[in-house]
Design a protein around this motif. Structure first.
Motif, PDB file in Angstrom:
ATOM      1  N   VAL A   1       0.836  -1.201   0.000  1.00 36.08           N
ATOM      2  CA  VAL A   1       0.000   0.000   0.000  1.00 36.08           C
ATOM      3  C   VAL A   1       0.873   1.255   0.000  1.00 36.08           C
ATOM      4  N   ARG A   2       1.899   1.259   0.841  1.00 35.55           N
ATOM      5  CA  ARG A   2       2.774   2.437   0.943  1.00 35.55           C
ATOM      6  C   ARG A   2       3.520   2.698  -0.358  1.00 35.55           C
ATOM      7  N   GLU A   3       4.135   1.671  -0.924  1.00 38.27           N
ATOM      8  CA  GLU A   3       4.923   1.855  -2.143  1.00 38.27           C
ATOM      9  C   GLU A   3       4.037   2.278  -3.319  1.00 38.27           C
ATOM     10  N   THR A   4       2.827   1.749  -3.390  1.00 36.53           N
ATOM     11  CA  THR A   4       1.912   2.148  -4.458  1.00 36.53           C
ATOM     12  C   THR A   4       1.576   3.630  -4.342  1.00 36.53           C
ATOM     13  N   PHE A   5       1.374   4.091  -3.114  1.00 38.84           N
ATOM     14  CA  PHE A   5       1.085   5.512  -2.875  1.00 38.84           C
ATOM     15  C   PHE A   5       2.309   6.362  -3.197  1.00 38.84           C
ATOM     16  N   GLU A   6       3.487   5.941  -2.738  1.00 40.00           N
ATOM     17  CA  GLU A   6       4.708   6.710  -2.966  1.00 40.00           C
ATOM     18  C   GLU A   6       5.037   6.836  -4.456  1.00 40.00           C
ATOM     19  N   GLU A   7       4.967   5.723  -5.167  1.00 39.55           N
ATOM     20  CA  GLU A   7       5.484   5.684  -6.534  1.00 39.55           C
ATOM     21  C   GLU A   7       4.506   6.133  -7.604  1.00 39.55           C
ATOM     22  N   CYS A   8       3.206   6.006  -7.356  1.00 41.14           N
ATOM     23  CA  CYS A   8       2.281   6.450  -8.407  1.00 41.14           C
ATOM     24  C   CYS A   8       1.061   7.188  -7.869  1.00 41.14           C
ATOM     25  N   GLY A   9       1.030   7.504  -6.581  1.00 40.13           N
ATOM     26  CA  GLY A   9      -0.037   8.337  -6.042  1.00 40.13           C
ATOM     27  C   GLY A   9      -1.366   7.645  -5.850  1.00 40.13           C
ATOM     28  N   VAL A  10      -1.413   6.340  -5.971  1.00 37.77           N
ATOM     29  CA  VAL A  10      -2.652   5.590  -5.782  1.00 37.77           C
ATOM     30  C   VAL A  10      -2.708   5.100  -4.341  1.00 37.77           C
ATOM     31  N   LEU A  11      -3.811   5.417  -3.654  1.00 37.25           N
ATOM     32  CA  LEU A  11      -3.943   5.105  -2.241  1.00 37.25           C
ATOM     33  C   LEU A  11      -5.062   4.101  -2.008  1.00 37.25           C
ATOM     34  N   LEU A  12      -4.685   2.925  -1.533  1.00 32.23           N
ATOM     35  CA  LEU A  12      -5.650   1.865  -1.253  1.00 32.23           C
ATOM     36  C   LEU A  12      -6.106   1.989   0.198  1.00 32.23           C
ATOM     37  N   ALA A  13      -6.866   3.038   0.439  1.00 32.65           N
ATOM     38  CA  ALA A  13      -7.391   3.332   1.773  1.00 32.65           C
ATOM     39  C   ALA A  13      -8.606   4.236   1.627  1.00 32.65           C
ATOM     40  N   GLY A  14      -9.429   4.285   2.650  1.00 33.74           N
ATOM     41  CA  GLY A  14     -10.623   5.116   2.584  1.00 33.74           C
ATOM     42  C   GLY A  14     -11.130   5.514   3.955  1.00 33.74           C
ATOM     43  N   PRO A  15     -12.104   6.407   4.015  1.00 35.94           N
ATOM     44  CA  PRO A  15     -12.651   6.864   5.296  1.00 35.94           C
ATOM     45  C   PRO A  15     -13.310   5.749   6.101  1.00 35.94           C
ATOM     46  N   THR A  16     -13.848   4.739   5.413  1.00 39.66           N
ATOM     47  CA  THR A  16     -14.490   3.618   6.087  1.00 39.66           C
ATOM     48  C   THR A  16     -14.008   2.306   5.468  1.00 39.66           C
TER      49      THR A  16
ATOM     50  N   GLY B   1     -11.794   7.145  -9.766  1.00 38.59           N
ATOM     51  CA  GLY B   1     -11.505   8.533  -9.450  1.00 38.59           C
ATOM     52  C   GLY B   1     -10.038   8.821  -9.231  1.00 38.59           C
ATOM     53  N   GLN B   2      -9.251   7.806  -8.940  1.00 40.13           N
ATOM     54  CA  GLN B   2      -7.826   8.017  -8.715  1.00 40.13           C
ATOM     55  C   GLN B   2      -7.045   7.917 -10.028  1.00 40.13           C
ATOM     56  N   ARG B   3      -5.862   8.509 -10.017  1.00 42.22           N
ATOM     57  CA  ARG B   3      -5.001   8.547 -11.203  1.00 42.22           C
ATOM     58  C   ARG B   3      -3.596   8.117 -10.833  1.00 42.22           C
ATOM     59  N   ALA B   4      -3.051   7.187 -11.591  1.00 44.81           N
ATOM     60  CA  ALA B   4      -1.666   6.762 -11.391  1.00 44.81           C
ATOM     61  C   ALA B   4      -0.740   7.696 -12.166  1.00 44.81           C
ATOM     62  N   ASP B   5       0.328   8.152 -11.514  1.00 44.17           N
ATOM     63  CA  ASP B   5       1.250   9.081 -12.163  1.00 44.17           C
ATOM     64  C   ASP B   5       2.682   8.562 -12.064  1.00 44.17           C
ATOM     65  N   GLY B   6       3.608   9.359 -12.543  1.00 46.60           N
ATOM     66  CA  GLY B   6       5.021   8.994 -12.488  1.00 46.60           C
ATOM     67  C   GLY B   6       5.819   9.961 -11.653  1.00 46.60           C
ATOM     68  N   ALA B   7       5.175  10.576 -10.659  1.00 44.34           N
ATOM     69  CA  ALA B   7       5.821  11.598  -9.841  1.00 44.34           C
ATOM     70  C   ALA B   7       6.696  10.977  -8.756  1.00 44.34           C
ATOM     71  N   THR B   8       7.762  10.311  -9.180  1.00 40.01           N
ATOM     72  CA  THR B   8       8.726   9.724  -8.259  1.00 40.01           C
ATOM     73  C   THR B   8      10.090   9.735  -8.914  1.00 40.01           C
ATOM     74  N   SER B   9      11.127   9.833  -8.112  1.00 36.42           N
ATOM     75  CA  SER B   9      12.492   9.858  -8.636  1.00 36.42           C
ATOM     76  C   SER B   9      12.954   8.478  -9.090  1.00 36.42           C
ATOM     77  N   GLU B  10      12.166   7.446  -8.807  1.00 37.54           N
ATOM     78  CA  GLU B  10      12.589   6.081  -9.109  1.00 37.54           C
ATOM     79  C   GLU B  10      12.238   5.636 -10.526  1.00 37.54           C
ATOM     80  N   THR B  11      11.528   6.470 -11.279  1.00 35.83           N
ATOM     81  CA  THR B  11      11.153   6.088 -12.633  1.00 35.83           C
ATOM     82  C   THR B  11      11.291   7.269 -13.575  1.00 35.83           C
TER      83      THR B  11
END
Length: 277
Positions: free
Chosen positions: A73-88, A157-167
């Motif tokens: 979950v953390r690496e997916t959020f860090e590397e492409c901005g996709v967050l597998l979490a929610g309010p409930t 609603g979420q978007r995967a991006d390349g905003a990381t220094s690793e790619t």
């Protein structure tokens, strides 16, 4: 492995690893990375199969399984901005752009995933992940990893991006298209990535992918002799080598630089030929 439904079938999100990376530089791969010591800190806010279930599927301890899921979950959020979490426990964040600052702080290790989720009152959605495969780096490599592959559908609603220094390049592609361009030499796939793309290509929708229950037996490629030639052995390896466009590009990558290309099924630097096809 992030997937989504496309016009031609399921698509997977791919990244080309930056040239400065210590392992598999220049390779096309999926988002991911190492487990951190803080990844198992989450005590509340967990939805889906418990760590014990994940441990049974991957053949690891409960604490290790918990860290693996959190790392995914953390690496997916860090590397492409996709967050597998929610309010409930049955919702997921619809737009992660508001968490851009927190994403950078997690990546720089200023805050842990557990601290971020607690601060934002978010529930980790382990139920959005599925276990897929486990590969262990060959013993000949200086850097070795026990890699656990997960799959998840891109949340609406979420978007995967390349905003990381690793790619340095990201794209959505059907598995078939990614394998086709690999065959023509447009990008480079290590055997584990090739294997996962091949397996994903067997499904016609993300619904089918999520419903799949592939056996997870640890795969550790080893070198052996086939018809008098040294060859890296792993499931369906002969097909991989038959379609491999240029083995020398694997050897030029950090992470494969100690390997004789003849062992991978290509030509030696001295011009000799030890093809395994």
């Amino acid at each position: 492995m992030l997937v989504r439904d496309g016009a031609a079938g399921p698509e997977v999100f791919l990244q080309r690893r930056a040239g400065a990376m210590e392992f598999a530089a220049g390779m096309t791969a999926f988002p991911g990375g190492r487990v951190d010591s803080t990844d198992a800190e989450i005590e509340i806010g967990w939805a889906g199969p418990p760590p014990a279930w994940w441990g049974q599927r991957y053949g690891v301890s409960e604490s290790r399984a918990k860290a693996l899921v959190c790392a995914a979950v953390r690496e997916t959020f860090e590397e492409c901005g996709v967050l597998l979490a929610g309010p409930t426990a049955d919702t997921v964040v619809a737009d992660t752009t508001g968490y851009r600052g927190e994403r950078q702080r997690i990546e720089s290790r200023e805050v842990t995933l557990a601290q971020f989720l607690a601060q934002e009152k978010l529930v980790l959605r382990a139920d959005l992940l599925r276990p897929w495969a486990r590969w262990i780096t060959p013993t000949v490599e200086r850097r070795r990893y026990d890699t656990h592959f997960f799959v998840a559908v891109l949340p609406s609603g979420q978007r995967a991006d390349g905003a990381t220094s690793e790619t340095d390049l990201v794209q959505w592609s059907t598995p078939a298209a990614a394998l086709s361009t690999w065959k023509t030499g447009e990008h480079v796939l290590l055997p584990p990535t090739w294997s996962q793309l091949t397996s994903l290509g067997a499904y016609s929708s993300t619904e089918q992918i999520l419903a799949a229950d592939p056996p997870i037996d640890p795969i550790q490629p080893e070198f052996g002799e086939v018809d008098g030639k040294k060859l890296l052995k792993f499931p369906d390896n002969m097909r991989y080598f038959a379609e491999l466009p240029d083995a020398s590009r694997l050897v030029g990558s950090k992470g494969m630089r100690d390997t004789d290309p003849s062992l991978l099924g290509g030509s030696r630097p001295d011009g000799g030929s030890d093809a395994a096809r």
